[in-house]
Design a protein around this motif. Structure first.
Motif, PDB file in Angstrom:
ATOM      1  N   SER A 195       0.962  -1.251   0.066  1.00  0.00           N
ATOM      2  CA  SER A 195      -0.036   0.005  -0.020  1.00  0.00           C
ATOM      3  C   SER A 195       0.891   1.156   0.057  1.00  0.00           C
ATOM      4  N   GLU A 196       0.379   2.011  -0.722  1.00  0.00           N
ATOM      5  CA  GLU A 196       1.262   3.644  -0.647  1.00  0.00           C
ATOM      6  C   GLU A 196       1.250   4.286   0.779  1.00  0.00           C
ATOM      7  N   ASP A 197       0.205   3.868   1.187  1.00  0.00           N
ATOM      8  CA  ASP A 197      -0.224   4.374   2.668  1.00  0.00           C
ATOM      9  C   ASP A 197       0.435   3.785   3.626  1.00  0.00           C
ATOM     10  N   PRO A 198       1.548   4.224   4.517  1.00  0.00           N
ATOM     11  CA  PRO A 198       2.313   3.594   5.371  1.00  0.00           C
ATOM     12  C   PRO A 198       1.693   2.940   6.432  1.00  0.00           C
ATOM     13  N   THR A 199       0.392   3.551   6.925  1.00  0.00           N
ATOM     14  CA  THR A 199      -0.294   2.929   7.917  1.00  0.00           C
ATOM     15  C   THR A 199      -0.847   1.618   7.584  1.00  0.00           C
ATOM     16  N   GLN A 231      10.302  -0.526   2.049  1.00  0.00           N
ATOM     17  CA  GLN A 231       9.451  -0.013   1.237  1.00  0.00           C
ATOM     18  C   GLN A 231       8.758   1.402   1.348  1.00  0.00           C
ATOM     19  N   HIS A 232       9.075   1.837   2.544  1.00  0.00           N
ATOM     20  CA  HIS A 232       8.437   3.243   3.195  1.00  0.00           C
ATOM     21  C   HIS A 232       9.469   3.898   3.844  1.00  0.00           C
ATOM     22  N   ASN A 233      10.918   3.741   3.957  1.00  0.00           N
ATOM     23  CA  ASN A 233      11.836   4.270   4.703  1.00  0.00           C
ATOM     24  C   ASN A 233      11.311   4.479   6.008  1.00  0.00           C
ATOM     25  N   ILE A 234      10.698   3.435   6.593  1.00  0.00           N
ATOM     26  CA  ILE A 234      10.341   3.638   8.208  1.00  0.00           C
ATOM     27  C   ILE A 234      11.458   2.647   8.923  1.00  0.00           C
ATOM     28  N   ALA A 275      10.817 -12.776  15.202  1.00  0.00           N
ATOM     29  CA  ALA A 275      10.551 -12.931  13.868  1.00  0.00           C
ATOM     30  C   ALA A 275       9.614 -12.230  13.159  1.00  0.00           C
ATOM     31  N   ASN A 276       8.465 -11.851  13.733  1.00  0.00           N
ATOM     32  CA  ASN A 276       7.494 -11.231  12.839  1.00  0.00           C
ATOM     33  C   ASN A 276       7.857  -9.771  12.805  1.00  0.00           C
ATOM     34  N   ILE A 277       8.263  -9.284  13.993  1.00  0.00           N
ATOM     35  CA  ILE A 277       8.649  -7.808  14.069  1.00  0.00           C
ATOM     36  C   ILE A 277       9.532  -7.501  13.328  1.00  0.00           C
ATOM     37  N   GLU A 278      10.629  -8.252  13.350  1.00  0.00           N
ATOM     38  CA  GLU A 278      11.995  -8.012  12.922  1.00  0.00           C
ATOM     39  C   GLU A 278      11.755  -7.976  11.293  1.00  0.00           C
ATOM     40  N   ARG A 279      10.981  -9.034  10.911  1.00  0.00           N
ATOM     41  CA  ARG A 279      10.756  -9.044   9.174  1.00  0.00           C
ATOM     42  C   ARG A 279       9.826  -7.846   8.728  1.00  0.00           C
ATOM     43  N   ALA A 280       8.776  -7.301   9.714  1.00  0.00           N
ATOM     44  CA  ALA A 280       8.143  -6.294   9.474  1.00  0.00           C
ATOM     45  C   ALA A 280       8.953  -4.992   9.334  1.00  0.00           C
ATOM     46  N   LYS A 281       9.947  -4.946  10.241  1.00  0.00           N
ATOM     47  CA  LYS A 281      10.640  -3.471  10.235  1.00  0.00           C
ATOM     48  C   LYS A 281      11.542  -3.566   8.903  1.00  0.00           C
ATOM     49  N   LEU A 282      12.190  -4.616   8.562  1.00  0.00           N
ATOM     50  CA  LEU A 282      12.974  -4.808   7.423  1.00  0.00           C
ATOM     51  C   LEU A 282      12.057  -4.435   6.192  1.00  0.00           C
ATOM     52  N   ILE A 283      10.866  -4.952   6.035  1.00  0.00           N
ATOM     53  CA  ILE A 283      10.242  -4.576   4.785  1.00  0.00           C
ATOM     54  C   ILE A 283       9.571  -3.075   4.939  1.00  0.00           C
ATOM     55  N   ALA A 284       9.192  -2.723   5.995  1.00  0.00           N
ATOM     56  CA  ALA A 284       8.794  -1.151   6.210  1.00  0.00           C
ATOM     57  C   ALA A 284       9.927  -0.285   5.739  1.00  0.00           C
ATOM     58  N   ASN A 285      11.132  -0.643   6.245  1.00  0.00           N
ATOM     59  CA  ASN A 285      12.264   0.088   5.875  1.00  0.00           C
ATOM     60  C   ASN A 285      12.474   0.345   4.338  1.00  0.00           C
ATOM     61  N   GLU A 295      13.833  10.469   8.758  1.00  0.00           N
ATOM     62  CA  GLU A 295      13.568   9.200   8.744  1.00  0.00           C
ATOM     63  C   GLU A 295      12.068   9.048   9.527  1.00  0.00           C
ATOM     64  N   SER A 296      11.390   7.929   9.341  1.00  0.00           N
ATOM     65  CA  SER A 296      10.095   7.810  10.044  1.00  0.00           C
ATOM     66  C   SER A 296      10.185   6.362  11.035  1.00  0.00           C
ATOM     67  N   VAL A 297       9.384   6.934  12.068  1.00  0.00           N
ATOM     68  CA  VAL A 297       9.050   5.631  13.146  1.00  0.00           C
ATOM     69  C   VAL A 297       7.523   5.559  13.239  1.00  0.00           C
TER      70      VAL A 297
END
Length: 143
Positions: free
Chosen positions: A73-77, A134-137, A122-132, A101-103
């Motif tokens: 999604s283009e919307d980060p939330t 895709q959306h520079n979070i 594992a889930n949160i680490e993977r989510a952080k990697l992908i969010a970074n 940077e975004s948090v």
């Protein structure tokens, strides 16, 4: 931000796209947990899963690993909500710092927090990697 894929990721993306017809935006291979995560174009989730999960099950057999699919999604939330599914989140706030940077701050009850974090984080680490990617979070904080 452009993403550079290694040869294994390119092979998995080509296989996934040819088997499902869904367009892949990102691919993360997690050998430690024997899982491949594909980020598919917004609207391609149905193609990727298939009727009754038939398509994703064929892909699982072909790659001989667990397969996870996240809709972009283009919307980060909205994207963070998709990343942390099936956890039901109460709120998501994305703040842009002066450094650029975004948090993301995510609120969930204890049961859903456990789902979002996953076994051994594992889930949160993977989510952080992908969010970074895709959306520079740079970080996702669970409250």
């Amino acid at each position: 931000m452009s993403i550079k894929f290694n040869s294994n990721e390119i092979r998995y993306i080509a296989l996934f796209e040819s088997m499902t017809g869904a367009m892949v935006r990102d691919c993360i291979i997690d050998d430690d947990h024997a899982k491949v995560t594909f980020v598919v174009k917004n609207g391609d989730m149905g193609l990727a899963i298939g009727k009754g999960g038939s398509t994703v099950n064929k892909v699982k057999k072909a790659v001989d690993k667990g397969v996870e699919i996240v809709e972009h999604s283009e919307d980060p939330t909205v994207f963070i909500k998709n990343l942390l599914a099936p956890a039901e989140l109460q709120s998501i706030k994305v703040l842009k710092k002066d450094s650029g940077e975004s948090v993301a701050t995510v609120t969930a009850d204890n049961t859903n927090k456990r789902i979002a974090i996953g076994k051994g984080g594992a889930n949160i680490e993977r989510a952080k990697l992908i969010a970074n990617r895709q959306h520079n979070i740079s970080n996702i904080i669970l409250k």
